[in-house]
Design a protein around this motif. Structure first.
Motif, PDB file in Angstrom:
ATOM      1  N   ALA A 160       0.829  -1.171   0.030  1.00 37.06           N
ATOM      2  CA  ALA A 160       0.005  -0.128  -0.147  1.00 37.06           C
ATOM      3  C   ALA A 160       0.791   1.270  -0.154  1.00 37.06           C
ATOM      4  O   ALA A 160       0.746   2.111  -0.742  1.00 37.06           O
ATOM      5  CB  ALA A 160      -1.126  -0.143   1.237  1.00 37.06           C
ATOM      6  N   HIS A 161       2.111   1.168   0.787  1.00 37.47           N
ATOM      7  CA  HIS A 161       2.950   2.336   0.679  1.00 37.47           C
ATOM      8  C   HIS A 161       3.363   2.821  -0.376  1.00 37.47           C
ATOM      9  O   HIS A 161       3.613   3.880  -0.884  1.00 37.47           O
ATOM     10  CB  HIS A 161       3.904   2.124   1.967  1.00 37.47           C
ATOM     11  N   ALA A 164       1.009   4.107  -2.920  1.00 38.62           N
ATOM     12  CA  ALA A 164       0.609   5.429  -2.489  1.00 38.62           C
ATOM     13  C   ALA A 164       1.660   6.213  -3.049  1.00 38.62           C
ATOM     14  O   ALA A 164       1.534   7.500  -3.359  1.00 38.62           O
ATOM     15  CB  ALA A 164       0.163   5.470  -1.214  1.00 38.62           C
ATOM     16  N   VAL A 170      -5.265   4.050  -3.096  1.00 36.82           N
ATOM     17  CA  VAL A 170      -5.218   2.555  -2.362  1.00 36.82           C
ATOM     18  C   VAL A 170      -6.478   2.384  -1.361  1.00 36.82           C
ATOM     19  O   VAL A 170      -6.583   3.420  -0.464  1.00 36.82           O
ATOM     20  CB  VAL A 170      -3.795   2.259  -1.813  1.00 36.82           C
ATOM     21  N   LEU A 172      -7.382  -0.206   1.474  1.00 34.25           N
ATOM     22  CA  LEU A 172      -6.789  -1.269   2.371  1.00 34.25           C
ATOM     23  C   LEU A 172      -7.842  -1.898   3.210  1.00 34.25           C
ATOM     24  O   LEU A 172      -8.506  -1.401   3.924  1.00 34.25           O
ATOM     25  CB  LEU A 172      -5.541  -0.530   3.147  1.00 34.25           C
ATOM     26  N   LEU A 205       0.742   5.393   6.959  1.00 37.72           N
ATOM     27  CA  LEU A 205      -0.346   5.905   6.313  1.00 37.72           C
ATOM     28  C   LEU A 205      -0.530   7.355   6.085  1.00 37.72           C
ATOM     29  O   LEU A 205      -1.080   7.907   5.194  1.00 37.72           O
ATOM     30  CB  LEU A 205      -1.418   5.398   7.235  1.00 37.72           C
ATOM     31  N   ILE A 210      -4.402   6.586   1.034  1.00 37.80           N
ATOM     32  CA  ILE A 210      -4.631   4.993   1.605  1.00 37.80           C
ATOM     33  C   ILE A 210      -5.902   5.281   2.572  1.00 37.80           C
ATOM     34  O   ILE A 210      -5.875   5.705   3.524  1.00 37.80           O
ATOM     35  CB  ILE A 210      -3.350   4.450   2.300  1.00 37.80           C
TER      36      ILE A 210
END
Length: 455
Positions: A160-161, A164, A170, A172, A205, A210
């Motif tokens: 995800a990171h 992004a 994204v 999650l 985050l 995200i």
């Protein structure tokens, strides 16, 4: 669970006073002080093509970040770590550095000890998280692409990171109330104190882009088909939801538990004195989960704790350092024994009967000898399995887990996977992070590749 039946069989809460709980579950390995870190950093030779960096699954430029610590540039050191491993703070705490980067250190000789790479990595990341100031990374321009990441463990968070940062949006999805996976629910409390897992998640985050949706389980609340219909790509970081059975009859008693559930309950407790534990605890298994469950049983006040493993010490997946840690904390480890029967009476565990084992012709066999260990609590830590049904039956599997190529691409178009659910891994946090990181790069390439023009 503290019930009349459990209390009758020797399982009790509040075995210790509050001061003992605080001491027992404080940081097992206190961080380096600044003078200690500077001295340790000066021991590094700053090798070119350093073998320690090659040994790191996430490829952290170890000499670079250590050199920055020596220059008192902790922010620069943290950047070098986190750009390669966005969960570098947690990995510094739980990664078996003694068999990875530190084992490869050129100082690791009969006359010298390796540089304490893990401790220095923690020093740098802790210093950054204590005073993060300006963001380390900025998002790229929005691409307009949306990716679903299922599972917020180390692999899912890293993926995800990485997405992004590259400008993708994204979503999650996580089945549990908190993000982090095993970092939040599956590690001994003394390894990650002061809510560090959630602090690291909050930092990760903070890159933006995200969206988090908890309480969303694949196969129950969402399906792979629905995600493929709504998103440009999907990453599966599902972990291992199943727990292996003992292979013998398991009586329906509350004092026979999965070790992972015991650890998760302990990690989420706000008052350790309320957690019941047996006076005599037997843990069956030979990995990190077995060690964490056994040591924490002792720290909760159990008087006698024994880990029983079917093979020898060298075959245990728990490292030699972890095995020594267990023994230092009063845990007995018995090798070459397999469970034959869980003994119970009146709804309570009374003990476990074991068969002695040995190798014969390369195969594990029973010798015919048996022995019994008395116990009022038995914890199963014999490994977990991937539950394929949640993702549907169309994804190809290998040895019971999701088959992928080197970049995490599965047999289904637009679907990637990583972490413990992916075939061929070593079930290490740091490796799961690398899976997520590599998959993010692969997904980005697939999403941004120019569309071939028709002739």
């Amino acid at each position: 669970m503290d019930t009349p039946a459990s209390r009758a069989c020797g399982i009790h809460a509040a075995r210790l006073n509050l001061a003992d709980y605080a001491a027992n579950f404080s940081d097992a390995h206190p961080p380096l002080t600044k003078p200690q870190a500077l001295i340790e950093a000066e021991r590094c030779y700053y090798c070119h093509d350093a073998p320690c960096a090659t040994a790191c699954p996430t490829g952290i430029d170890i000499p670079s970040f250590i050199h920055r610590i020596a220059q008192d540039n902790n922010r620069g050191a943290a950047r070098a770590i986190l750009e390669a491993n966005p969960l570098g703070g947690m990995c510094a705490r739980v990664c078996p550095t003694e068999v990875l980067c530190e084992q490869a250190c050129v100082r690791n000789t009969n006359e010298d000890k390796p540089v304490e790479i893990g401790s220095l990595q923690r020093y740098a990341t802790d210093a950054f998280f204590a005073q993060p100031s300006a963001p380390l990374f900025q998002r790229a321009a929005a691409t307009g692409k949306r990716v679903a990441v299922v599972g917020a463990g180390p692999a899912g968070l890293a993926c995800a990171h990485g997405l992004a940062v590259r400008g993708h949006d994204v979503v999650l999805f996580e089945a549990r109330p908190k993000l982090g996976g095993l970092n939040e629910y599956g590690l001994a409390s003394y390894k990650t104190t002061n809510n560090f897992a959630q602090k690291e998640v909050e930092w990760l985050l903070s890159i933006g882009g995200i969206e988090v949706r908890t309480g969303q389980q694949l196969g129950r609340d969402i399906t792979l088909d629905s995600l493929l219909g709504a998103y440009d790509a999907v990453f599966l970081g599902l972990g291992l939801q199943g727990v292996n059975a003992l292979g013998v009859s398991e009586p329906l008693v509350t004092s026979l538990r999965n070790a992972v559930d015991f650890i998760a309950e302990l990690r989420q407790s706000t008052d350790l004195s309320t957690l019941p534990v047996g006076r005599r605890v037997v843990v069956i298994g030979g990995g990190m989960t077995a060690v964490d469950a056994a040591v924490q049983s002792r720290k909760l006040g159990a008087e006698d704790v024994t880990i029983v493993y079917r093979r020898g010490a060298d075959a245990m997946s728990a490292s030699a350092v972890e095995q020594q840690w267990a023994q230092t904390n009063g845990v007995t480890i018995r090798h070459w024994a397999a469970p034959k029967e869980v003994l119970s009476e009146g709804g309570a565990v009374k003990g476990v009967r074991f068969a002695a084992t040995a190798l014969s012709g390369g195969k594990l066999v029973e010798t015919g000898e048996t022995f019994t260990l008395e116990a009022d609590m038995v914890l199963k830590a014999i490994g977990q399995t991937y539950v394929a049904g949640s993702a549907g039956k169309t994804i190809a599997l290998e040895a019971g887990r999701i088959a992928t190529d080197a970049e995490g691409q599965t047999s289904l178009p637009r679907v990637w996977a990583g972490g413990d659910c992916r075939a061929g891994g070593r079930d290490l946090t740091v490796e799961a992070v690398e899976h997520g990181k590599v998959a993010a790069g692969s997904i980005h390439t697939a999403l941004t590749a120019p569309v071939a023009q028709a002739a």
